[in-house]
Design a protein around this motif. Structure first.
Motif, PDB file in Angstrom:
ATOM      1  N   LEU A 260       4.618   7.716   0.215  1.00 49.41           N
ATOM      2  CA  LEU A 260       5.918   7.443   0.817  1.00 49.41           C
ATOM      3  C   LEU A 260       5.876   5.866   0.873  1.00 49.41           C
ATOM      4  O   LEU A 260       6.194   5.496   2.151  1.00 49.41           O
ATOM      5  N   PRO A 261       5.459   5.138   0.152  1.00 51.76           N
ATOM      6  CA  PRO A 261       5.524   3.685   0.277  1.00 51.76           C
ATOM      7  C   PRO A 261       6.608   3.125   0.444  1.00 51.76           C
ATOM      8  O   PRO A 261       7.733   3.566   0.193  1.00 51.76           O
ATOM      9  N   PRO A 262       6.660   1.526   0.751  1.00 56.13           N
ATOM     10  CA  PRO A 262       8.076   0.850   0.679  1.00 56.13           C
ATOM     11  C   PRO A 262       8.328   0.612  -0.745  1.00 56.13           C
ATOM     12  O   PRO A 262       7.782   0.830  -1.551  1.00 56.13           O
ATOM     13  N   GLU A 263       9.659   0.111  -0.650  1.00 58.80           N
ATOM     14  CA  GLU A 263      10.153  -0.019  -1.958  1.00 58.80           C
ATOM     15  C   GLU A 263       9.459  -1.039  -2.901  1.00 58.80           C
ATOM     16  O   GLU A 263       9.296  -0.794  -3.932  1.00 58.80           O
ATOM     17  N   ARG A 264       9.136  -2.218  -2.130  1.00 57.65           N
ATOM     18  CA  ARG A 264       8.443  -3.186  -3.034  1.00 57.65           C
ATOM     19  C   ARG A 264       7.035  -2.908  -2.525  1.00 57.65           C
ATOM     20  O   ARG A 264       6.875  -2.718  -1.331  1.00 57.65           O
ATOM     21  N   PRO A 265       6.017  -3.099  -3.413  1.00 56.27           N
ATOM     22  CA  PRO A 265       4.720  -2.571  -3.377  1.00 56.27           C
ATOM     23  C   PRO A 265       4.132  -3.275  -1.979  1.00 56.27           C
ATOM     24  O   PRO A 265       4.193  -4.415  -1.983  1.00 56.27           O
ATOM     25  N   TRP A 266       4.055  -2.572  -0.913  1.00 57.22           N
ATOM     26  CA  TRP A 266       3.247  -3.125   0.337  1.00 57.22           C
ATOM     27  C   TRP A 266       3.909  -4.370   1.104  1.00 57.22           C
ATOM     28  O   TRP A 266       3.368  -4.903   1.559  1.00 57.22           O
TER      29      TRP A 266
ATOM     30  N   GLN B  19      -3.557  -0.974   5.553  1.00 60.30           N
ATOM     31  CA  GLN B  19      -4.323  -0.058   6.265  1.00 60.30           C
ATOM     32  C   GLN B  19      -4.964  -0.584   7.592  1.00 60.30           C
ATOM     33  O   GLN B  19      -5.511  -1.595   7.429  1.00 60.30           O
ATOM     34  N   ARG B  20      -4.986   0.193   8.509  1.00 62.05           N
ATOM     35  CA  ARG B  20      -5.617  -0.299   9.831  1.00 62.05           C
ATOM     36  C   ARG B  20      -6.899  -0.314   9.441  1.00 62.05           C
ATOM     37  O   ARG B  20      -7.706   0.501   8.979  1.00 62.05           O
ATOM     38  N   ASP B  21      -7.831  -1.306  10.369  1.00 60.43           N
ATOM     39  CA  ASP B  21      -9.309  -1.363  10.071  1.00 60.43           C
ATOM     40  C   ASP B  21      -9.835  -0.145  10.802  1.00 60.43           C
ATOM     41  O   ASP B  21     -10.843   0.217  10.425  1.00 60.43           O
ATOM     42  N   ASP B  22      -9.143   0.802  11.567  1.00 61.99           N
ATOM     43  CA  ASP B  22      -9.894   2.044  12.031  1.00 61.99           C
ATOM     44  C   ASP B  22      -9.241   3.204  11.475  1.00 61.99           C
ATOM     45  O   ASP B  22      -9.679   4.120  11.929  1.00 61.99           O
TER      46      ASP B  22
ATOM     47  N   ALA C 237      -5.532   9.303   6.595  1.00 62.65           N
ATOM     48  CA  ALA C 237      -6.366   8.604   5.724  1.00 62.65           C
ATOM     49  C   ALA C 237      -5.148   7.982   4.736  1.00 62.65           C
ATOM     50  O   ALA C 237      -5.657   6.879   4.200  1.00 62.65           O
ATOM     51  N   GLY C 238      -3.993   8.459   4.523  1.00 59.79           N
ATOM     52  CA  GLY C 238      -3.036   7.731   3.750  1.00 59.79           C
ATOM     53  C   GLY C 238      -1.965   6.930   4.484  1.00 59.79           C
ATOM     54  O   GLY C 238      -1.111   6.193   4.072  1.00 59.79           O
ATOM     55  N   ARG C 239      -2.399   6.507   5.967  1.00 57.42           N
ATOM     56  CA  ARG C 239      -1.411   5.700   6.608  1.00 57.42           C
ATOM     57  C   ARG C 239      -1.536   3.937   6.297  1.00 57.42           C
ATOM     58  O   ARG C 239      -2.623   3.655   6.213  1.00 57.42           O
TER      59      ARG C 239
ATOM     60  N   HIS D 228       3.340   5.876   4.357  1.00 58.17           N
ATOM     61  CA  HIS D 228       2.066   6.843   3.994  1.00 58.17           C
ATOM     62  C   HIS D 228       2.029   6.348   2.297  1.00 58.17           C
ATOM     63  O   HIS D 228       3.020   6.147   1.747  1.00 58.17           O
ATOM     64  N   VAL D 229       0.808   6.695   1.867  1.00 57.74           N
ATOM     65  CA  VAL D 229       0.456   6.169   0.352  1.00 57.74           C
ATOM     66  C   VAL D 229       1.499   6.992  -0.400  1.00 57.74           C
ATOM     67  O   VAL D 229       1.983   6.514  -1.345  1.00 57.74           O
TER      68      VAL D 229
END
Ligand code: AMP
Length: 222
Positions: A144-150, A161-164, A128-130, A141-142
């Protein structure tokens, strides 16, 4: 130089197969293949094959066996990318796929099937948070996000977020796992090829357990 190991990683969606497949492949000097990644890449390119696969993937359903087996068979053929050893992630997912894999490999059978064992509640939270990088497929994971947002720390690609990975599709995929994929575990257990590792912990810890299990079972030090 490849040591020719032939490995598959098994486990529920969200067990960490994708992350571990990359690490094991690098460590053992063998190529890795994720059938899900093949389908997502083809869908991204808009090929007929990819768009057909996407119809199943978005609903959380399995892509039909004949399509998936065709992809793997081509890669395993002499001169194909998996001809001299491999680690597979996301294949096999049905008994028929597992049987076809044995048939195609013939006497050069699988060395080990590694089950990354993770409780249901843990994978539900992970899925769900991937969030996944569109470029290099690195998983975040939400929490543990990347340093710069997304924006991916590794390649600068978009992290999405993956479509599935919707609640509905996650539930459906976990149901299908229990129905269609779990029986494969028994098949590998009965033929003495199953290695089970605890999939809870940091990715480094889990990687260490996987390599130790493979080396102990195959006698190959990689
Ligand atoms: P994954 O990236 O491994 O979670 O795969 C994403 C989706 O691709 C799955 O939910 C299936 O729809 C499809 N897929 C990947 N591998 C297979 C397979 N071996 N058999 C059937 N469908 C697959």
């Amino acid at each position: 130089m490849s040591n020719g190991l032939r490995l598959v990683l098994l486990g529920k969606q969200g067990a960490g197969k994708g992350t571990q497949a990359v690490l094991v492949a690098e460590h053992c000097g063998i190529p890795h293949l994720s059938t899900g990644e093949v389908f997502r890449a083809q869908a991204g390119l808009g090929t007929a094959f990819g768009l057909e696969a996407k119809r199943y993937m978005d609903g959380g359903d399995l892509v039909p066996d004949d399509i998936v087996i065709g992809v793997i068979e081509e890669c395993l053929a002499p001169g194909g990318m998996l001809a001299d050893g491999f680690v597979l992630d996301g294949f096999p997912r049905t008994l028929r796929q597992a049987e076809e894999l044995d048939r195609v490999l013939g006497r050069r059978s699988l060395d080990a099937a590694v089950l990354i064992d993770v409780p249901h509640a843990v994978v539900q939270n992970r899925l769900a948070g991937r969030r996944v990088c569109r470029g290099c497929q690195r998983v975040y994971h939400v929490d543990l996000p990347p340093e710069r947002p997304w924006i991916c720390d590794t390649c600068g690609g978009d992290v999405v977020q993956r479509d599935d990975d919707t609640d509905e599709a996650i539930g459906r995929r976990l149901e299908i796992y229990e129905r269609d994929t779990a029986p494969i575990i028994e098949m590998y257990r009965l033929s003495g090829r199953l290695l089970t590792v605890d999939g809870v912990g940091s990715s480094e810890e889990i990687f260490g357990r996987i390599v130790a299990a493979i080396e102990a079972a195959t006698g190959v030090s990689c």
